[in-house]
Structure formats: C-alpha cells, structure tokens
Design an enzyme around this catalytic site. Structure first.
Site, PDB file in Angstrom:
ATOM      1  CG  ASP A  99     -26.831 -38.571  35.687  1.00 53.66           C
ATOM      2  OD1 ASP A  99     -27.950 -38.072  35.772  1.00 53.66           O
ATOM      3  OD2 ASP A  99     -25.895 -38.083  35.034  1.00 53.66           O
ATOM      4  CG  ASP A 201     -31.253 -36.096  32.833  1.00 54.30           C
ATOM      5  OD1 ASP A 201     -30.149 -35.642  32.499  1.00 54.30           O
ATOM      6  OD2 ASP A 201     -32.189 -36.284  32.023  1.00 54.30           O
ATOM      7  CD  GLU A 261     -29.488 -31.388  33.079  1.00 51.04           C
ATOM      8  OE1 GLU A 261     -28.830 -31.086  32.075  1.00 51.04           O
ATOM      9  OE2 GLU A 261     -30.303 -32.322  33.070  1.00 51.04           O
ATOM     10  CG  HIS A 321     -22.861 -35.236  30.046  1.00 50.59           C
ATOM     11  ND1 HIS A 321     -23.182 -34.622  31.240  1.00 50.59           N
ATOM     12  CD2 HIS A 321     -24.030 -35.670  29.528  1.00 50.59           C
ATOM     13  CE1 HIS A 321     -24.475 -34.696  31.432  1.00 50.59           C
ATOM     14  NE2 HIS A 321     -25.024 -35.330  30.409  1.00 50.59           N
ATOM     15  CG  ASP A 322     -25.510 -32.414  28.205  1.00 54.42           C
ATOM     16  OD1 ASP A 322     -25.421 -33.487  27.580  1.00 54.42           O
ATOM     17  OD2 ASP A 322     -26.243 -32.260  29.195  1.00 54.42           O
TER      18      ASP A 322
HETATM   19  C1  NOJ Z   1     -29.757 -33.800  30.234  1.00 55.99           C
HETATM   20  C2  NOJ Z   1     -28.520 -34.598  30.074  1.00 55.99           C
HETATM   21  O1  NOJ Z   1     -27.441 -33.890  30.635  1.00 55.99           O
HETATM   22  C3  NOJ Z   1     -28.331 -34.866  28.597  1.00 55.99           C
HETATM   23  O2  NOJ Z   1     -27.107 -35.480  28.316  1.00 55.99           O
HETATM   24  C4  NOJ Z   1     -29.488 -35.722  28.130  1.00 55.99           C
HETATM   25  O3  NOJ Z   1     -29.415 -35.867  26.736  1.00 55.99           O
HETATM   26  C5  NOJ Z   1     -30.835 -35.102  28.491  1.00 55.99           C
HETATM   27  N1  NOJ Z   1     -30.866 -34.599  29.828  1.00 55.99           N
HETATM   28  C6  NOJ Z   1     -31.926 -36.126  28.383  1.00 55.99           C
HETATM   29  O4  NOJ Z   1     -31.818 -37.059  29.414  1.00 55.99           O
END
Ligand code: NOJ
Length: 536
Positions: A99, A201, A261, A321-322
């Site tokens: 990542d 990210d 992402e 994970h979000d």
């Molecule tokens: C996206 C990530 O998936 C998330 O977990 C993170 O808080 C934010 N980007 C900031 O890096």
C-alpha cells in the site's frame, strides 16, 4: 492454453496487518504472523496479498500516516522479516502488493518536520503552505474529508498547511519535482526488494489546482465537504503524465502491477485512470455500496463494464478496511446463505476480485464501546456513524482464547468478535458446507475456467428482489450463473437456443447434484448460487 497473468487472472487478498496474526504476543498482528499463515492462503487459492501499510507510522490513521516510506514499523517487524515474507510468499506462487500512501505523509515524517521549521527551509515546498486571508481565515474553501478544517494554522511561521484527511496527515505537493523524484525512488526501493505491485491510496488527490482555486459549492449534501464540487482539490490533469511515468517504471520490471484507490469515484471516473499506459486497475466501490438486490448489483456491474475501455481490466470489491463488512451488511444473524450468493457473484465476474481478510469465513463487524474505540473517526461521529474499527477485528483462526490471533491472556488491540467460538477458520475447514469451502471452490473453478475469468458477460435476467442470471462466455466455453437472492424457490427460464443446451452442474451452494434441465427451466432453491457449464 493461454498463459495466466497473476494480477489479471488471479484473486488478490487484502490483509490488514494489525489484525491478521500476532506472532510475538503483543496484541497486534505482524509480518512473521502473516508468513506463518501463507500455507493457509495458498490452500484458499489466492494469487496475491495486498498488505495495508506496514511502514513506520505514529498510527493516527493506523499506518495511513507514514513517517518513513522505506522501513517497517517496529510493531510489524523488520526489513528482514519483510524479505522473508516476500521470499516465502513467492515460493508458494503468491505475489506481494504494498500500500503506497503518497497523497500525504505523517506530520512526523522528517520532510514535514523540516518543512514546518521555517518558511525558507528547502522542504517548505514539499507541502501546501499559504498565508491566511485577513482575519486568520483559510487561504481557500477546501476542507478535510474527515470533517475537519482543511487548513491548519502554524503559529511558528504564521502560515497554514492543507490536509485532506487528519491534520496529522499533511498533503504533499506533487508539483514540486523533488517530491516526485523522492516518491518514484520509494517505488524503486520496493521494486528492487522484489515487491510485485502497489495499491495507491487516494492517488487522484495527489495534484491540486495550481492556484488553489475555491471549489464551487452546492446546496446538496449533509456535510460541508459533500456540499462542494471537488474540481480543484482532486482529479487534476497533471495526474495522467505522472501515471504514465509510474507505469513505465513498473514496466521496466517483469509483471509488476498498480491498482489505484480512486477517491470520490464513480465508475466513469475510476475508468479514466486505467489503461495500458496508466494504472493496471482502479477501484470503483459501486459493488461494495450496492444494496441487496439483483437489479442494484447488475447496474453496478454494467456501469463498470460500460465505463471501462476495451483494453482495460475491471476490479471487484465487496469489502475493505474502511467499510462495514458485507457479512454485516447482507448476512442475516449468523446465516451465510447470502454471503455465498455475494461470493459467487463477485468471483464469476470478468476482472480482478479483491477479498478482504476474514471475508472467506463471513466475519461480522465487531461492536466497540465508546471508551475502546481506536479509529478516531469512530469517536468523532459516535454514535451516529460507527467508524472503521468494526471491520478491523482480529482474524478468527480457531476457538481458542483470542480466536487464535494472539496467545491466551494477551489484550488484543481490538477485541475479537464474540462469535469466534463457532465462526473460525478451523471450524469452517472441517465443515464441507461452510462459506470457506465455498470460497475455495469458487476460486478453484475460476482458475480452471477461461470463461469465468475473461469471457463475455451476458445478462439473462434480473429483477428487483429475486433472481440474477447471466452467462460468461468464450468461443469454446459457456457458463451459466444463476443466483437466487431470495428465501423462496424461484425459476430461471432459459429461452431460445439456451433451452435445448445440455448443462452440467459445477457448483451449487445448496446441492450436490442436479437432475437434467427440462424445457430450459432452472429451478433454484432458496438462496441458491448455481454455476452450470454447457456440455458440447
Ligand atoms: C484511504 C484509506 O483506505 C483510508 O483507510 C485512509 O484513512 C485514507 N485513505 C487516508 O490515507
């Protein structure tokens, strides 16, 4: 026989390293823990692992605030542990994806420490520093998506810096050629170490408007951030040449990969960023956000298919994970019927499926009382929005104390779900009808079938509540996927030529065998996922 390409034909498994396996008994997962579980991952059949950030970090955002891009967080181990993990993964034919969090650094990163020390420090321009407007007002109207002011005043130098996420995550200035060089060197460092790919990210937020123009505002949206049209703080045209440069770097090594992402993405937006001279793939979360309805799922699939150009490759995600886990969103109580439908849906699409650790055993979100919340967002929006701890609980390996994640008696960083006594890897491996076995069979089926991996997607039927049926087809293989989203018996009626085809059953979530179809009628059990192949 066509040769397979790991990131295209394979399945990628996301690991949240804090929560996968704790080898040293400190309550937090680590690299040696992951290495010890590689046989498990090989048995499941995944082709690659993506590790959420493993670098040194003050953990304000659990690793998504990096303070050193070229080392390992002591909690996770050392660079030697990483090399061992990579070598052991490769020995099993499993690729390793890291990542890369490069829209921002931690405020503890040496670059930011330098940058904030004075206005004329050589690192000053690594970040966005501007004078406030009169009255100590921010330089423009940009906000943080995490619900804070976007600009933070810095009394020492009298200026303000911008951050899209937490204030401890200052955004870096990619227009500065030195930043660009340093970041590309970070990629080189890991490529040289044998890393196979990267997940970027929020990459489409790297560039901001050169004059930092205000975003236009609208009346719609609950939070102020949503009431802006984000045309100046993300998606700037400068991103494309950077992606091309990154792609040539990746292509100078064999079979390397990058998936982005896409921040605030629609399918159409995510599609723009992938292609032969851009990223190999981007995430579009419309499947993950879909409600439990055949029509809603097929819309998400078709939008993605329509948006992508012919030479681009889709990605599919039900969990990360979000977000609340699909088992929490779709699963009723402890039943896994619907999860088998969702798994069959995702693993029979054209594109790269991404699994999230624990998805294969139907892990549910944990509930964390206020005092024990770890994710700062969870505290901020409590009790309205639950935050992200729910989907980050320790992996449930077996029924022993701490779910086999940490040794007994250790306080784990988040508690395991109370259902781990019955819901765990060991129990599901022992039960041939478990969700785990179903995932494993689907992955194996996909590996064998070119039609499932790359065939044309031909919708047959869908409605709002009950049935979704489609074909996946190459010139010499036809698969039929029939999914009953409901708890009632349903029929899928095959018309025309399909009615007289002979089908063999390859997989069902409800039965071992199927009697020959009559008159093109496919009778589906409640919540049945059925995969048939045309027999020639
Ligand atoms: C996206 C990530 O998936 C998330 O977990 C993170 O808080 C934010 N980007 C900031 O890096």
């Amino acid at each position: 026989m066509t040769s397979k390409l790991w990131w295209k034909d394979g399945v990628i498994y996301q690991i949240y390293p804090r929560s996968f396996a704790d080898s040293n008994g400190d309550g937090v997962g680590d690299l040696a823990g992951i290495t010890a579980k590689l046989d498990y991952l090989a048995e499941l059949g995944v082709d690659a692992i993506w590790l959420s950030p493993i670098y040194p970090s003050p953990n304000v955002d659990f690793g998504y605030d990096v303070s050193d891009y070229v080392d390992i967080h002591t909690q996770f181990g050392t660079l030697e542990d990483f090399d061992r993990l990579t070598a052991e993964a490769h020995r099993r034919g499993i690729r390793v994806v890291l990542d890369m969090v490069m829209n921002h650094t931690s405020d503890q990163h040496p670059w930011f420490q330098q940058s904030r020390s004075s206005r004329d420090n050589p690192y000053r321009d690594y970040y966005f520093w501007r004078d406030p407007k009169p009255g100590n007002k921010p330089p423009n109207n940009w906000l943080s998506v995490f619900g804070e002011e976007g600009w933070v005043p810095d009394p020492a130098t009298g200026q303000m810096y911008f951050h899209m996420f937490y204030r401890e995550q200052p955004d870096v200035n990619w227009r500065n050629p030195a930043v660009r060089r340093e970041m590309l060197d970070v990629f080189r460092f890991w490529l040289e170490r044998g890393v196979d790919g990267f997940r970027l990210d929020v990459f489409n937020s790297f560039f901001k408007d050169a004059d930092l123009k205000d975003n236009p505002t609208t009346l719609f949206g609950i939070r102020a951030f949503e009431r802006q049209r984000h045309i100046h703080d993300i998606d700037q045209p400068e991103m494309m040449p950077l992606l091309q440069e990154l792609r040539s770097l990746l292509d100078s090594y064999p079979e390397r990969y990058a998936v982005g992402e896409t921040f605030l993405a629609s399918a159409e937006k995510a599609a723009q960023y992938c292609g032969p001279d851009k990223l190999h793939g981007t995430f579009n979360f419309e499947l993950l956000q879909s409600r439990w309805s055949p029509r809603a799922f097929i819309r998400a699939i078709q939008r993605w298919e329509q948006a992508l150009a012919a030479d681009t490759w889709p990605t599919w995600v039900l969990n990360n994970h979000d977000n609340r886990r699909s088992a929490t969103r779709y699963g009723g109580g402890e039943k896994d019927d619907r999860l088998k439908i969702a798994a069959a849906l995702m693993l029979t699409q054209r594109g790269t499926p991404f699994l999230y650790y624990g998805e294969e055993i139907g892990m549910r979100d944990i509930h964390v009382p206020y005092r024990e919340i770890q994710d700062r967002l969870g505290k901020k929006y409590w009790p309205i929005v639950p935050g992200r701890d729910g989907c980050r609980a320790p992996m449930q390996w077996d029924a022993s104390p701490n779910a086999g994640f940490s040794p007994a008696g250790v306080q784990t960083w988040l508690p395991p779900h109370p259902n781990y006594g019955m819901r765990n890897v060991e129990a599901q491996r022992a039960d041939p009808n478990s969700l785990w076995h179903f995932y494993r069979k689907l992955i194996a089926l996909r590996r064998e079938s070119a039609a499932l991996r790359e065939g044309m997607f031909i919708p047959l039927t869908f409605d709002t509540y009950f049935i979704l049926g489609y074909l996946r087809q190459t010139s010499d293989e036809t698969m039929l996927v029939a999914l009953n989203f409901s708890g009632r018996r349903k029929r899928l009626v095959l018309g025309g030529k399909l009615a007289s085809v002979n089908w063999e059953m390859l997989l069902s979530s409800k039965r071992e065998q199927m009697s020959p179809l009559r008159g093109g009628l496919v009778a589906l059990e409640p919540y049945e996922a059925l995969i048939l192949r045309q027999v020639h």
